[in-house]
Design a protein around this motif. Structure first.
Motif, PDB file in Angstrom:
ATOM      1  N   ASN A 169      44.618  47.699  46.643  1.00 35.50           N
ATOM      2  CA  ASN A 169      43.377  47.036  47.030  1.00 35.50           C
ATOM      3  C   ASN A 169      42.146  47.796  46.550  1.00 35.50           C
ATOM      4  O   ASN A 169      41.190  47.192  46.060  1.00 35.50           O
ATOM      5  N   ARG A 170      42.173  49.098  46.664  1.00 26.15           N
ATOM      6  CA  ARG A 170      41.001  49.896  46.274  1.00 26.15           C
ATOM      7  C   ARG A 170      40.786  49.867  44.762  1.00 26.15           C
ATOM      8  O   ARG A 170      39.671  49.598  44.285  1.00 26.15           O
ATOM      9  N   GLY A 171      41.859  50.125  44.002  1.00 26.05           N
ATOM     10  CA  GLY A 171      41.733  50.115  42.548  1.00 26.05           C
ATOM     11  C   GLY A 171      41.369  48.742  42.011  1.00 26.05           C
ATOM     12  O   GLY A 171      40.553  48.606  41.090  1.00 26.05           O
ATOM     13  N   GLY A 172      41.966  47.700  42.587  1.00 27.95           N
ATOM     14  CA  GLY A 172      41.660  46.346  42.146  1.00 27.95           C
ATOM     15  C   GLY A 172      40.234  45.954  42.445  1.00 27.95           C
ATOM     16  O   GLY A 172      39.557  45.323  41.623  1.00 27.95           O
ATOM     17  N   ALA A 173      39.760  46.324  43.635  1.00 25.03           N
ATOM     18  CA  ALA A 173      38.385  45.995  44.004  1.00 25.03           C
ATOM     19  C   ALA A 173      37.388  46.750  43.128  1.00 25.03           C
ATOM     20  O   ALA A 173      36.336  46.207  42.757  1.00 25.03           O
ATOM     21  N   ARG A 174      37.707  47.981  42.792  1.00 25.01           N
ATOM     22  CA  ARG A 174      36.816  48.731  41.904  1.00 25.01           C
ATOM     23  C   ARG A 174      36.735  48.053  40.537  1.00 25.01           C
ATOM     24  O   ARG A 174      35.638  47.864  39.988  1.00 25.01           O
ATOM     25  N   ALA A 175      37.903  47.678  39.981  1.00 24.44           N
ATOM     26  CA  ALA A 175      37.915  47.038  38.660  1.00 24.44           C
ATOM     27  C   ALA A 175      37.144  45.721  38.680  1.00 24.44           C
ATOM     28  O   ALA A 175      36.370  45.415  37.758  1.00 24.44           O
ATOM     29  N   LEU A 176      37.326  44.935  39.723  1.00 21.49           N
ATOM     30  CA  LEU A 176      36.622  43.654  39.819  1.00 21.49           C
ATOM     31  C   LEU A 176      35.119  43.875  39.960  1.00 21.49           C
ATOM     32  O   LEU A 176      34.310  43.198  39.315  1.00 21.49           O
ATOM     33  N   THR A 177      34.733  44.849  40.781  1.00 18.23           N
ATOM     34  CA  THR A 177      33.309  45.138  40.963  1.00 18.23           C
ATOM     35  C   THR A 177      32.672  45.618  39.667  1.00 18.23           C
ATOM     36  O   THR A 177      31.534  45.245  39.334  1.00 18.23           O
ATOM     37  N   GLU A 178      33.386  46.429  38.902  1.00 19.02           N
ATOM     38  CA  GLU A 178      32.859  46.909  37.625  1.00 19.02           C
ATOM     39  C   GLU A 178      32.596  45.749  36.665  1.00 19.02           C
ATOM     40  O   GLU A 178      31.575  45.722  35.960  1.00 19.02           O
ATOM     41  N   VAL A 179      33.514  44.795  36.642  1.00 20.13           N
ATOM     42  CA  VAL A 179      33.313  43.613  35.799  1.00 20.13           C
ATOM     43  C   VAL A 179      32.072  42.846  36.245  1.00 20.13           C
ATOM     44  O   VAL A 179      31.238  42.432  35.425  1.00 20.13           O
ATOM     45  N   THR A 335      47.183  45.814  40.803  1.00 20.82           N
ATOM     46  CA  THR A 335      46.711  44.437  40.678  1.00 20.82           C
ATOM     47  C   THR A 335      46.233  44.208  39.245  1.00 20.82           C
ATOM     48  O   THR A 335      46.061  45.142  38.475  1.00 20.82           O
ATOM     49  N   GLY A 336      45.999  42.950  38.908  1.00 24.07           N
ATOM     50  CA  GLY A 336      45.508  42.623  37.572  1.00 24.07           C
ATOM     51  C   GLY A 336      44.593  41.424  37.632  1.00 24.07           C
ATOM     52  O   GLY A 336      44.530  40.714  38.639  1.00 24.07           O
TER      53      GLY A 336
END
Length: 354
Positions: A169-179, A335-336
């Motif tokens: 959840n943390r890594g996925g949320a970071r990646a989505l927020t960066e986008v 996540t992806g």
């Protein structure tokens, strides 16, 4: 409760008489210690069946004894209303059948009393493994399984009482927020206007996603607004109301929206359906969930997809290696990005693929 023929509550003496076994043997079977004293499995089965017929209150350890293979695999989950939980259930059924097991999936609507009742029922049917998905406090259910000698795995939300498998959840949320931040900058919008909407404060998944949201801001050299995080719940009506309140204050939608579930995303769709077609064109939208219907919406959305196949595979792997070791392992599944992305999304995504 069913009573004995004499009109009183059944006792171990009634079971002893009905089965032609000693009171000591009945006691050993009912307290789960029968294997240590070399009582035959056939005898133990007969005692348990008699106890059930007489309405004797057998404890969960005895009811869940592994007297024989049942061929059953159980899963409880909150509901089937979004693709993630529906996908977990479907994948669980598929993988259970591939192992020669008959799957039983029950939704509990996040009601702790229902969760307990269903767990007790599944254990009484001697399920060989129980997956406990999306339960905010799985500890009491883990204890029931441990007492019955049944392997259980916490899925989606972890617990200390059993092995757990969760999304990153943390890594996925970071990646989505960066986008989302990159897209906002491309459009000349301030990242500080990005709003995190949905979820439940204090819940594991939401808290991890909020941390990922803040991680992305820190990495970008920005800070979110003081009121950027609104954990209004997962349901559509709460998200719709939160958006209506924000729209009234700003006179428009925020420049960026991180929606923390597909059900909250439904609230966004409901609210914007009352606005002009152009109302969302200047807003960058992302969702920590995935559904292909988003490809048919009149605005762009970047979606984060949880790997249900990997989650269930890892859960079965933990069940296969079940032991009573403490602390129990926690498996985090990456996540992806979903496949509902425009060309700009795809280019930005490439930077953050892990």
């Amino acid at each position: 409760m069913v009573r004995s023929s004499k009109g009183r509550k059944s006792t171990i003496y009634d079971i002893s008489e009905a089965t032609g076994t000693s009171v000591t043997a009945v006691s050993m079977v009912l307290n789960g210690s029968w294997t240590r004293y070399r009582i035959k499995e056939e005898t133990a089965n007969r005692i348990l069946e008699s106890a059930q017929q007489l309405g004797y209150n057998v404890n969960m350890r005895a009811r869940g004894l592994r007297l024989s293979r049942s061929g059953l695999a159980g899963m409880i989950l909150p509901h089937y209303r979004n693709r993630f939980f529906a996908g977990l259930a479907e994948t669980f059924e598929e993988q259970a059948r591939s192992r020669g097991l008959c799957p039983i999936v029950v939704s509990t609507q996040r009601d702790p009393a229902v969760e307990t009742s269903v767990t007790e029922t599944l254990l009484s049917q001697r399920v060989e493994v129980l997956f406990i998905a999306g339960v905010r406090n799985p500890t009491p259910l883990n204890s029931l399984c441990a007492a019955a000698g049944v392997s259980c795995i916490n899925v989606d939300l972890p617990g200390s009482g059993a092995p757990s498998v969760v999304s990153d959840n943390r890594g996925g949320a970071r990646a989505l927020t960066e986008v989302l931040i990159d897209k906002m900058r491309t459009r000349g919008r301030a990242p500080e206007e990005l709003v995190f909407l949905g979820g439940v404060a204090g819940e594991y998944a939401t808290e991890e996603r909020v941390l990922g949201f803040r991680d992305a801001f820190e990495a970008s050299g920005n800070s979110p607004a003081a009121d950027a995080v609104d954990c209004c719940g997962y349901n559509a009506s709460a998200a719709r109301q939160a958006l209506a309140h924000g729209y009234e204050s700003l006179g428009r939608l925020p420049a960026g929206l991180f929606i923390n579930s597909i059900t909250a995303f439904e609230g966004l769709v409901q609210f914007t359906s009352q606005l002009s077609r152009d109302a969302l064109q200047s807003t960058v939208v992302g969702c920590f969930d995935w559904d292909p219907f988003a490809a048919h919406l009149p605005f762009e959305v970047t979606m984060m997809r949880q790997d249900v196949d990997k989650i269930i595979s890892e859960a079965f792997a933990l069940a296969d290696n079940h032991d009573t070791a403490t602390p129990h392992p926690l498996v985090v599944v990456p996540t992806g990005f979903g496949d509902v992305m425009d060309e700009d999304d795809q280019a930005i995504k490439h930077k953050y693929d892990r």
